[in-house]
Write a protein that holds these residues in place. Sequence first.
Motif, PDB file in Angstrom:
ATOM      1  N   GLN A 171      43.145  47.011  36.146  1.00  0.00           N
ATOM      2  CA  GLN A 171      41.824  46.879  36.798  1.00  0.00           C
ATOM      3  C   GLN A 171      40.929  48.709  36.809  1.00  0.00           C
ATOM      4  O   GLN A 171      42.013  49.271  37.668  1.00  0.00           O
ATOM      5  CB  GLN A 171      41.650  46.756  38.285  1.00  0.00           C
ATOM      6  CG  GLN A 171      40.383  46.157  38.833  1.00  0.00           C
ATOM      7  CD  GLN A 171      39.649  47.141  39.475  1.00  0.00           C
ATOM      8  OE1 GLN A 171      40.884  47.969  40.913  1.00  0.00           O
ATOM      9  NE2 GLN A 171      37.792  47.836  39.992  1.00  0.00           N
ATOM     10  N   GLU A 194      35.020  47.084  37.134  1.00  0.00           N
ATOM     11  CA  GLU A 194      34.585  45.690  37.812  1.00  0.00           C
ATOM     12  C   GLU A 194      35.025  44.768  36.371  1.00  0.00           C
ATOM     13  O   GLU A 194      34.759  44.994  35.670  1.00  0.00           O
ATOM     14  CB  GLU A 194      33.394  45.439  37.962  1.00  0.00           C
ATOM     15  CG  GLU A 194      33.234  45.763  39.324  1.00  0.00           C
ATOM     16  CD  GLU A 194      31.957  45.679  39.834  1.00  0.00           C
ATOM     17  OE1 GLU A 194      30.833  45.228  38.880  1.00  0.00           O
ATOM     18  OE2 GLU A 194      31.604  45.894  40.847  1.00  0.00           O
ATOM     19  N   LEU A 205      45.410  36.486  43.098  1.00  0.00           N
ATOM     20  CA  LEU A 205      45.025  37.813  42.798  1.00  0.00           C
ATOM     21  C   LEU A 205      46.408  38.521  42.985  1.00  0.00           C
ATOM     22  O   LEU A 205      46.738  38.758  44.761  1.00  0.00           O
ATOM     23  CB  LEU A 205      43.740  38.392  43.281  1.00  0.00           C
ATOM     24  CG  LEU A 205      44.051  39.580  42.550  1.00  0.00           C
ATOM     25  CD1 LEU A 205      43.525  39.314  40.225  1.00  0.00           C
ATOM     26  CD2 LEU A 205      42.907  40.059  43.081  1.00  0.00           C
ATOM     27  N   MET A 237      42.583  45.619  46.228  1.00  0.00           N
ATOM     28  CA  MET A 237      41.180  44.588  45.228  1.00  0.00           C
ATOM     29  C   MET A 237      40.747  44.015  46.156  1.00  0.00           C
ATOM     30  O   MET A 237      41.171  43.560  47.261  1.00  0.00           O
ATOM     31  CB  MET A 237      41.860  44.052  44.184  1.00  0.00           C
ATOM     32  CG  MET A 237      42.666  44.900  43.096  1.00  0.00           C
ATOM     33  SD  MET A 237      43.012  44.502  42.011  1.00  0.00           S
ATOM     34  CE  MET A 237      43.929  45.462  41.101  1.00  0.00           C
ATOM     35  N   ASN A 238      39.153  43.654  45.553  1.00  0.00           N
ATOM     36  CA  ASN A 238      38.554  42.474  45.767  1.00  0.00           C
ATOM     37  C   ASN A 238      38.308  40.748  45.498  1.00  0.00           C
ATOM     38  O   ASN A 238      38.009  41.669  44.521  1.00  0.00           O
ATOM     39  CB  ASN A 238      37.033  42.869  46.351  1.00  0.00           C
ATOM     40  CG  ASN A 238      36.983  44.283  47.835  1.00  0.00           C
ATOM     41  OD1 ASN A 238      37.421  43.757  48.634  1.00  0.00           O
ATOM     42  ND2 ASN A 238      36.361  45.351  47.495  1.00  0.00           N
ATOM     43  N   LEU A 239      38.286  40.000  45.911  1.00  0.00           N
ATOM     44  CA  LEU A 239      38.167  38.385  44.823  1.00  0.00           C
ATOM     45  C   LEU A 239      36.660  38.384  45.196  1.00  0.00           C
ATOM     46  O   LEU A 239      36.976  37.856  46.489  1.00  0.00           O
ATOM     47  CB  LEU A 239      39.174  38.864  44.474  1.00  0.00           C
ATOM     48  CG  LEU A 239      39.673  36.958  44.243  1.00  0.00           C
ATOM     49  CD1 LEU A 239      38.873  36.785  42.518  1.00  0.00           C
ATOM     50  CD2 LEU A 239      40.320  35.899  44.623  1.00  0.00           C
ATOM     51  N   ASP A 295      33.884  34.531  49.086  1.00  0.00           N
ATOM     52  CA  ASP A 295      35.727  35.913  48.740  1.00  0.00           C
ATOM     53  C   ASP A 295      36.284  35.292  49.359  1.00  0.00           C
ATOM     54  O   ASP A 295      36.949  34.288  49.772  1.00  0.00           O
ATOM     55  CB  ASP A 295      34.549  37.066  49.443  1.00  0.00           C
ATOM     56  CG  ASP A 295      34.735  37.017  51.036  1.00  0.00           C
ATOM     57  OD1 ASP A 295      34.703  36.506  52.030  1.00  0.00           O
ATOM     58  OD2 ASP A 295      34.339  38.372  51.346  1.00  0.00           O
ATOM     59  N   LYS A 326      34.577  37.879  40.826  1.00  0.00           N
ATOM     60  CA  LYS A 326      34.702  39.266  40.469  1.00  0.00           C
ATOM     61  C   LYS A 326      35.430  40.206  41.041  1.00  0.00           C
ATOM     62  O   LYS A 326      35.961  39.514  42.138  1.00  0.00           O
ATOM     63  CB  LYS A 326      32.528  39.758  41.297  1.00  0.00           C
ATOM     64  CG  LYS A 326      32.727  41.161  40.746  1.00  0.00           C
ATOM     65  CD  LYS A 326      31.912  41.750  41.954  1.00  0.00           C
ATOM     66  CE  LYS A 326      32.148  43.482  42.594  1.00  0.00           C
ATOM     67  NZ  LYS A 326      30.713  43.628  42.295  1.00  0.00           N
ATOM     68  N   ILE A 327      35.671  40.645  39.674  1.00  0.00           N
ATOM     69  CA  ILE A 327      37.513  41.824  40.822  1.00  0.00           C
ATOM     70  C   ILE A 327      37.405  43.300  40.555  1.00  0.00           C
ATOM     71  O   ILE A 327      36.555  43.642  39.873  1.00  0.00           O
ATOM     72  CB  ILE A 327      38.628  41.035  40.076  1.00  0.00           C
ATOM     73  CG1 ILE A 327      39.246  40.300  40.086  1.00  0.00           C
ATOM     74  CG2 ILE A 327      39.801  42.249  41.164  1.00  0.00           C
ATOM     75  CD1 ILE A 327      39.883  39.431  39.074  1.00  0.00           C
ATOM     76  N   SER A 328      37.159  44.277  41.962  1.00  0.00           N
ATOM     77  CA  SER A 328      37.014  45.421  41.979  1.00  0.00           C
ATOM     78  C   SER A 328      37.963  46.141  42.404  1.00  0.00           C
ATOM     79  O   SER A 328      38.313  45.375  43.364  1.00  0.00           O
ATOM     80  CB  SER A 328      35.395  45.283  42.577  1.00  0.00           C
ATOM     81  OG  SER A 328      35.840  44.311  43.881  1.00  0.00           O
ATOM     82  N   TYR A 388      47.650  43.058  37.621  1.00  0.00           N
ATOM     83  CA  TYR A 388      47.123  42.479  38.446  1.00  0.00           C
ATOM     84  C   TYR A 388      47.560  41.149  37.196  1.00  0.00           C
ATOM     85  O   TYR A 388      47.046  41.101  36.511  1.00  0.00           O
ATOM     86  CB  TYR A 388      46.229  42.431  39.601  1.00  0.00           C
ATOM     87  CG  TYR A 388      44.512  42.641  38.245  1.00  0.00           C
ATOM     88  CD1 TYR A 388      44.138  41.138  38.140  1.00  0.00           C
ATOM     89  CD2 TYR A 388      43.669  42.935  38.020  1.00  0.00           C
ATOM     90  CE1 TYR A 388      43.270  41.336  37.244  1.00  0.00           C
ATOM     91  CE2 TYR A 388      43.188  43.433  37.141  1.00  0.00           C
ATOM     92  CZ  TYR A 388      42.136  41.639  36.553  1.00  0.00           C
ATOM     93  OH  TYR A 388      41.565  42.037  35.713  1.00  0.00           O
ATOM     94  N   ILE A 397      46.449  36.864  38.038  1.00  0.00           N
ATOM     95  CA  ILE A 397      45.032  35.493  37.770  1.00  0.00           C
ATOM     96  C   ILE A 397      45.743  34.898  38.428  1.00  0.00           C
ATOM     97  O   ILE A 397      46.031  34.422  37.095  1.00  0.00           O
ATOM     98  CB  ILE A 397      44.014  36.445  37.665  1.00  0.00           C
ATOM     99  CG1 ILE A 397      43.358  35.470  38.861  1.00  0.00           C
ATOM    100  CG2 ILE A 397      43.348  36.505  36.304  1.00  0.00           C
ATOM    101  CD1 ILE A 397      41.504  35.988  38.545  1.00  0.00           C
TER     102      ILE A 397
END
Length: 871
Positions: free
Chosen positions: A620, A623, A640, A649-651, A663, A687-689, A697, A699
């Motif tokens: 990462q 994005e 994740l 991180m955000n998913l 999310d 989307k992974i941020s 990471y 997934i």
Amino acid sequence: MKIKRNKYLLSIFFITVMFVSVSYLSAKNVNASPISEDTYEENDNFWSAYYIGPGFYPNLCQGDDDWFNISIGVDEVIKVFLEFNGSQNDIDLELYDSAEMILDSSYEMDNNESVFWISLVSQTLYIKTFGYNNSEAYNMTVDIFVKGAYDDEYEENDDFPQAPEIFPNYFNNLVNNDTDIYKIYLDQNVSIDVYNTSFLWVQWYDEYYNWLTNFSVEDSHLELDWVTTYPGYYYIAVYGPNLGDFYDIDIWLTGSFDDWAEENDIREDSMGLDLEFYSGFIQNDDDWFSYDNWIFNSEKLEVDLYYDTAFILDIELIDEYGNPHGYSITTESWGKRLEWIAGGAYSNVYIHVHGSNIGLEYNMSLIIDDWAEENDFIGDSYELGLGYYNGLVFNDDDWYRYSTIYFSETLEVELYYDTVFDLNIELIDEYGSPHGYSITTESWGKRLEWTADTYYSFVYIHVFNTEFGLEYDMNLNIIHDDWAEENDFIYDATHLDFDWYGGMILNDEDWYEVWLESNDFLEINLFYDYERTWMNIDLYDEYENYLTSGDWDWDHLHLSWTNYDYSRHIYIKITGNYTENWYDIELILNGQMGDDWAEENDYIYEATYLEFGWHGGMVQNDEDWYNVWLEPYDLLEINLFYDTGYTWMNLELYNEFEGFITDSFMNSDHLHLVWTNDDYGRNVYIKISGNNIGDWYDIDLILNGEFEDDWLEENDDWNSARYMEPGRYNQLFNFDDDYYRFHLNEGDTGKIYIYCNDFASLWLEEISSDDDSILNSDYSTDDGFLELEIYANYDYDVMFAVKGENNGDWYDLDIMIDYKDGNGDDKNGDDKNGVDPFSNFDIPGFPVEIIGIAFMMSTIAVIFFVKKKNH
């Protein structure tokens, strides 16, 4: 051990250890007696038959009649094989249909029984095992295969030059998949009967392949009575619709007062025999036989003589120099058994049978082989796990079976033998087909390698040749290698980009190449388990000239080098101890670290398509966008995994119009997202941020609850426990119960470690191989690992299970063994590991149980005294 420094807990621990030791000694005495029940009871009659499928069923108890039933389809063949200790009991076998009509039976007097049957309709069949009910254990193997997929041991015998020579005898369970031709030498008249389950044709030919006559049809069989006009070879040809039908041939001599082996009245006229069963001998005079193949030091020759024991028949063994040797003879209910262990190497030996010369009929069998016998046919294959097997002897075809092999796994079979001679090896899949394996000839023997192209519940290994009496060892190993193979030499080097490559495996030298421009600065980081193994990393130019090596940098190897010359390929060589060690390699160009294979995927319209399953080693740096295709009402789950203690991180999930859908939420140590699709098929976008600093990471994408498991599956119950060699096994996960087993010799100590996340819902249990009961356990992962230590009072297979909430928690497995030498000391120099503190704890006149109770009472008194003093 997880023991806190607390004096009361420490005292309780010693009490517990003593109690367990005393209990274990008592339990061991109980287990030494014959087992009384197995897990399939009560199945004592036809109506309580236990339903089973094809497979291997070990340690069944013959305490009473055992019944099983199984489904079979049209034109399928069932084979049932029983294995037991014939010196302790005699178990018989019968096969029935649903109307309780007997279809086939086996009442042999040795260590195994087997039945075959071809079913013309779909039906349920019933298997009955019975005997003298003395509670001895037996193993049962049930195979079902399509009619025509199984052939007999005389193949290939489809033409006259291929015809095997046979002698007067009874031959059963022959298979007509094609034309079968047999050769027999006759100087006397003969009668031959052929029994078959459907219509066959049988013809008689002379030694020049000229047709002489057909067999005549007599009720349920075909028959020929032949009067020889000259001594010589004759041929029997069996052919028909070639549908895989079974048939038997019975051959006996007529019109003669003596047997087919005459004249063999003196040693110089001995009849040469192979290692098999011979019938139809007649004792009218001294009979001499010889076994003309090598017998090597410590091999055992067994000669069984079957006759009417109301009369007397004697047997003796003479070596090639004319000397009797230290054999033993025992009188059995069926005749006599001679056993002889060779005290050197002999090219041949003689067997002398003599008696009262009154025309007594007798049969004889010769056996000289290894502990895996009888495994002369594919249906009698000996089951092997992974590991090294020594003391095998090649006297006839040897068949072995290995279960189970998964897609893309590589099975390696190594044969070690004296290469002055030769052995051949082949691999057959469960459907009877040879597959695309490779065989190489080594200085020590042969190596076979085969990569499975799909899942196989078992495969067969066939060792064969004409060198009889040859000793050999065999090693079975599953080679897990990486996607970059074959890259064992510089000219096979795999090209790498500047990036991170995880999950590589070192089984041999690994070579890679990179392209460098003039003045490029190359850095390489090599990560591996340095506490348990070692590796080297070296750099070479395009002319194979050595440039530099890696240096140790904290927890990994680091190599740096500047290409001051022209643009060119540079080669990376990784070496080590080649025992399936895992490693990660990172390549950095001019200080700039690369991204993952899915780039560029920084925007929704650049989203990389992903299959459902596990995708590891993602990075990462910006994005990351992915897309998957969903059918109407599909259930999508995403996990994740990343270092939650170090970064964030955000998913998120978006539709095809870039509209936000949902999310994720935090689940233990990772992010989890669940969503059900609407009523039409479409792409959805992931989307992974995060903080964009090169965080790693993994997934995991799951469709409709169907997830992938690890490479050791299927091992979900104690009947399918996966056999493991000592070592480290990484990247396992708990979607269901995982069962394993490994072998301990008497005096050894096994240590099991499970490394996992502190928050993982896992536990570790030692399991009884008899009834799946729990013997020992560790349920606490608060320190990031689970552990068990097991001391072996005798040789046995340890079975253990990794269980949990089945939510896909990841773990690594480590199996270690403290081995003992002949003096009871650890071979690894640590003479404390693995020692039972009470194994030699004895006082003359007092049993260990009394000592244990006294020790417990003393410890309790000490605890009471300390507590009272503190008060």
